[in-house]
Motif scaffolding. Structure first.
Motif, short mmCIF file in Angstrom:
data_model
loop_
_atom_site.label_atom_id
_atom_site.label_comp_id
_atom_site.label_asym_id
_atom_site.label_seq_id
_atom_site.Cartn_x
_atom_site.Cartn_y
_atom_site.Cartn_z
N ILE A 149 11.76 -12.54 -50.74
CA ILE A 149 11.65 -11.74 -51.96
C ILE A 149 13.06 -11.43 -52.46
CG2 ILE A 149 9.39 -10.76 -51.37
CD1 ILE A 149 10.78 -8.20 -50.44
N ALA A 150 13.14 -11.01 -53.71
CA ALA A 150 14.43 -10.67 -54.31
C ALA A 150 14.99 -9.41 -53.65
CB ALA A 150 14.25 -10.44 -55.81
N PRO A 151 16.31 -9.30 -53.57
CA PRO A 151 16.92 -8.12 -52.96
C PRO A 151 16.45 -6.80 -53.58
CG PRO A 151 18.57 -9.82 -53.21
CD PRO A 151 17.32 -10.31 -53.91
N HIS A 152 16.30 -6.75 -54.91
CA HIS A 152 15.84 -5.49 -55.51
C HIS A 152 14.40 -5.17 -55.10
CE1 HIS A 152 14.28 -8.28 -58.58
NE2 HIS A 152 13.39 -7.33 -58.83
N SER A 153 13.58 -6.19 -54.90
CA SER A 153 12.21 -5.97 -54.43
C SER A 153 12.22 -5.45 -53.00
CB SER A 153 11.39 -7.26 -54.50
OG SER A 153 11.26 -7.69 -55.83
N VAL A 213 18.67 -4.42 -45.77
CA VAL A 213 17.79 -4.75 -46.89
C VAL A 213 17.93 -6.23 -47.22
CG1 VAL A 213 17.31 -4.31 -49.33
CG2 VAL A 213 17.83 -2.40 -47.80
N GLY A 214 19.16 -6.75 -47.19
CA GLY A 214 19.38 -8.16 -47.48
C GLY A 214 18.66 -9.07 -46.51
N LEU A 215 18.70 -8.73 -45.23
CA LEU A 215 17.98 -9.51 -44.23
C LEU A 215 16.48 -9.48 -44.51
CD1 LEU A 215 17.99 -10.91 -41.26
CD2 LEU A 215 17.08 -8.69 -40.63
N LEU A 216 15.98 -8.30 -44.84
CA LEU A 216 14.56 -8.17 -45.13
C LEU A 216 14.16 -9.04 -46.33
CD1 LEU A 216 12.01 -6.79 -44.15
CD2 LEU A 216 12.52 -4.91 -45.71
N ALA A 250 14.64 -3.72 -51.68
CA ALA A 250 15.14 -2.33 -51.75
C ALA A 250 14.00 -1.38 -52.12
CB ALA A 250 16.28 -2.23 -52.75
N GLU A 251 13.15 -1.79 -53.06
CA GLU A 251 12.00 -0.96 -53.45
C GLU A 251 11.02 -0.83 -52.29
OE1 GLU A 251 10.46 -2.86 -56.94
OE2 GLU A 251 12.26 -2.41 -58.11
N LEU A 252 10.78 -1.91 -51.59
CA LEU A 252 9.88 -1.90 -50.44
C LEU A 252 10.42 -0.94 -49.37
CD1 LEU A 252 7.45 -3.02 -48.82
CD2 LEU A 252 8.96 -4.91 -48.11
N VAL A 253 11.71 -1.02 -49.09
CA VAL A 253 12.33 -0.15 -48.10
C VAL A 253 12.20 1.31 -48.53
CG1 VAL A 253 14.56 0.55 -47.12
CG2 VAL A 253 13.87 -1.86 -47.10
N ALA A 254 12.43 1.58 -49.80
CA ALA A 254 12.32 2.97 -50.29
C ALA A 254 10.91 3.50 -50.05
CB ALA A 254 12.69 3.03 -51.77
N ARG A 255 9.88 2.69 -50.33
CA ARG A 255 8.50 3.12 -50.09
C ARG A 255 8.24 3.35 -48.60
NH1 ARG A 255 7.64 -0.93 -53.89
NH2 ARG A 255 6.85 -2.37 -52.33
N MET A 256 8.82 2.49 -47.77
CA MET A 256 8.59 2.62 -46.33
C MET A 256 9.34 3.81 -45.74
SD MET A 256 8.49 -1.43 -45.33
CE MET A 256 7.96 -1.16 -43.64
N VAL A 257 10.51 4.10 -46.26
CA VAL A 257 11.23 5.31 -45.82
C VAL A 257 10.43 6.53 -46.23
CG1 VAL A 257 13.30 6.71 -46.24
CG2 VAL A 257 13.53 4.24 -45.78
N GLU A 258 9.96 6.54 -47.47
CA GLU A 258 9.15 7.65 -47.97
C GLU A 258 7.86 7.81 -47.16
OE1 GLU A 258 6.68 8.34 -52.00
OE2 GLU A 258 8.82 7.99 -52.30
#
Length: 142
Positions: free
Chosen positions: A73-77, A64-67, A79-87
């Motif tokens: 983008i901010a790390p929390h953003s 997530v940090g690399l992304l 993380a949210e993007l990754v969560a949507r993509m996993v979903e």
């Protein structure tokens, strides 16, 4: 950067025009890219994330940090993007065996197929755009 810097001297009208043309061509490519992602059924930022992850050349798996770093983008953003993509079935996210605090990301087969199609379209677009970009840069660099 100062347009009247003694080291660079004043910029010419030709240089301004070249930079304006270069930025215009880049914006046209970005508009193409966003439209292509939308036609493929994903938001442009998810396409950018897939490309960043697939293009990661480091030894360690992408995180997530690399992304966050790659997408500016901010790390929390991220993380949210990754969560949507996993979903959405585009990514898998697994805890690192070596460092349980890190989550390693990988594209799913669906994401790989989507990215292959999008990349082919983007490469074709770039083949046509490359000469115009190079032409625009020549006067800007002189």
């Amino acid at each position: 950067m100062d347009a009247d810097d003694p080291e660079t001297g004043p910029l010419s009208q030709e240089q301004y025009a070249a930079l304006a043309e270069f930025r215009y061509r880049l914006r046209r490519f970005l508009a193409f890219s966003e439209a292509a992602a939308a036609r493929a059924g994903i938001p442009p930022q998810q396409h950018q994330a897939l490309l960043a992850l697939a293009g990661h050349a480091g030894r360690a798996p992408p995180t997530v940090g690399l992304l966050a770093e790659q997408l500016l983008i901010a790390p929390h953003s991220a993380a949210e993007l990754v969560a949507r993509m996993v979903e959405g079935g585009l990514l898998t996210k697994e805890r690192s065996i070596e460092d349980r605090r890190r989550s390693e990301l990988a594209l799913t087969p669906r994401a790989e197929a989507l990215l292959r199609a999008l990349t082919a379209a983007h490469l074709e677009e770039l083949r046509g755009l490359a000469p115009a970009l190079a032409d625009a840069l020549t006067p800007a660099a002189s």
